[in-house]
Write an enzyme that holds these catalytic residues in place. Structure first.
Site, PDB file in Angstrom:
ATOM      1  CE1 TYR A  66      -3.525  57.603  87.809  1.00 50.86           C
ATOM      2  CE2 TYR A  66      -5.152  57.898  89.519  1.00 50.86           C
ATOM      3  CZ  TYR A  66      -4.582  58.299  88.341  1.00 50.86           C
ATOM      4  OH  TYR A  66      -5.065  59.414  87.703  1.00 50.86           O
ATOM      5  CG  LEU A 212      -2.848  72.924  93.581  1.00 48.54           C
ATOM      6  CD1 LEU A 212      -2.299  72.274  94.854  1.00 48.54           C
ATOM      7  CD2 LEU A 212      -3.493  74.269  93.906  1.00 48.54           C
ATOM      8  CB  SER A 265      -1.068  66.295  99.486  1.00 46.43           C
ATOM      9  OG  SER A 265       0.089  66.504 100.274  1.00 46.43           O
ATOM     10  NE  ARG A 270       2.331  69.800 100.527  1.00 44.17           N
ATOM     11  CZ  ARG A 270       3.646  69.896 100.754  1.00 44.17           C
ATOM     12  NH1 ARG A 270       4.121  70.861 101.510  1.00 44.17           N
ATOM     13  NH2 ARG A 270       4.470  69.042 100.206  1.00 44.17           N
TER      14      ARG A 270
END
Ligand SMILES: NC(=O)c1ccc[n+]([C@@H]2O[C@H](COP(=O)([O-])OP(=O)(O)OC[C@H]3O[C@@H](n4cnc5c(N)ncnc54)[C@H](OP(=O)(O)O)[C@@H]3O)[C@@H](O)[C@H]2O)c1
Length: 321
Positions: A66, A212, A265, A270
């Protein structure tokens, strides 16, 4: 150590987020904020990381790939929360060309991870079984074991490992992986059955990324799960005074299944919502509700991140829509 990883979480830690036990005797907060998918640049990784920590999230999931390990350390520093109150996971990756890395670079890569973070991560994973060649997979795990024994790593685990990858390292492991971080939600349960059986046999905790996905990424927006989640949300509102949306109910199902939820998020509101979900009490869902979500999900197969788990690991013959 073997046996099923317990589903119940441990007593709330300092900021009211419960933890799961890991097979090496440590514990891991049940919900993580990841800076791998939603966060796009270095500024965001620090700013949103600080916000997540100030909202009370105490678990950050990052990775060499990342390129936000330094920002993870900086966010913790800037937040003033203190590293001793934040659980951090990082992962061994490959180079930008996506080619397997040489075994003799593993130690130096991990040294760089520790330098960038500014501390030893609480949990360190092999990001996927293709980070090294298949011949190097067991030797790579052995290096992680050596580093753990030398005190240069803490908990060690794997990610995106299929049955063949788990079996390869388990057959020779001195330390079993404490987690396997995989895409996990109701629509991948049938495909994952052999993986989850190995987790259960060896006390490997499932970590769920993409939790999700059924609601956010499936073309139907959740399909047959929606009425079930809706009914549960309505019961929670009337019986427990908890007004939760369907995504929160899905995260509670993840937790009730004994899996650590790794969500993400970049949106401040959120992130605040995620911290609120993290602090909800255990056992809001009944066993019947958990089983109903599971049974509905098992009749489908839909995965968002297909690049590792669907290679040489046949998917079930189930509808995806
Ligand atoms: N080990 C691996 O190979 C691997 C692979 C993938 C991911 N991961 C880890 O898992 C983390 C999470 O992965 P994921 O992004 O797939 O998780 P996810 O929880 O399924 O999805 C998160 C996405 O959903 C959106 N979102 C979050 N809450 C929402 C809400 N209440 N309403 C609407 N949208 C919402 C976010 O977009 P907004 O930013 O717009 O809110 C974010 O892009 C990553 O950051 C990474 O740390 C690991």
């Amino acid at each position: 150590m073997g046996g099923e990883a317990p589903r119940r979480t441990l007593r709330a830690s300092f900021n009211k987020i419960d933890s799961f036990e890991l097979s090496d005797g440590t514990s891991i907060p049940w919900l993580a904020w990841g800076n791998g998918s939603a966060v796009k640049d270095s500024h965001d990784a620090i700013e949103k990381g600080v916000h997540a920590l100030k909202c009370g999230i105490d678990h950050i999931d990052t990775a060499e790939l990342y390129q936000f390990e330094r920002e993870t350390g900086e966010a913790i520093e800037e937040s003033g929360v203190g590293k001793d109150r934040v659980y951090v996971t990082s992962k061994l990756g490959w180079d930008e060309d996506g080619k397997p890395i040489a075994l003799n670079t593993v130690r130096s890569r991990i040294e760089i991870t520790v330098q960038k973070l500014g501390f030893i991560p609480d949990l360190f994973l092999i990001h996927n079984p293709h980070v090294v060649t298949s011949e190097d997979l067991v030797p790579c795990w052995k290096i992680l074991e050596e580093l753990k024994d030398e005190g240069q790593l803490k908990s060690i685990g794997v990610s995106n490992f299929r049955p063949q990858d788990l079996n390869a390292i388990l057959s020779q492991a001195k330390h079993k992986p404490v987690v396997n971080q995989i895409e996990y939600h109701p629509f991948v349960l049938s495909h994952l059955a052999p993986v989850l059986a190995i987790h259960e046999q060896h006390g490997i905790r499932t970590e769920a990324f993409g939790p999700l996905t059924p609601l956010l990424r499936h073309s139907s927006g959740g399909g047959p799960l929606v009425p079930v989640l809706q009914r549960i949300a309505e019961r929670l509102a009337s019986q427990h005074d908890q007004v939760l949306d369907l995504k929160a109910v899905l995260l509670l199902w993840t937790r009730a299944m004994g899996a650590v939820a790794v969500s993400a998020s970049k949106n401040s509101e959120r992130i605040k919502w995620l911290a609120k979900v993290a602090k909800l009490p255990e056992d809001l869902l009944t066993n019947e509700e958990v089983n109903e979500i599971t049974e509905v999900g098992k009749k489908f197969h839909f995965r968002h991140y297909t690049e590792h788990m669907e290679v040489n690991f046949p998917v079930p013959n189930l509808p995806s829509e």
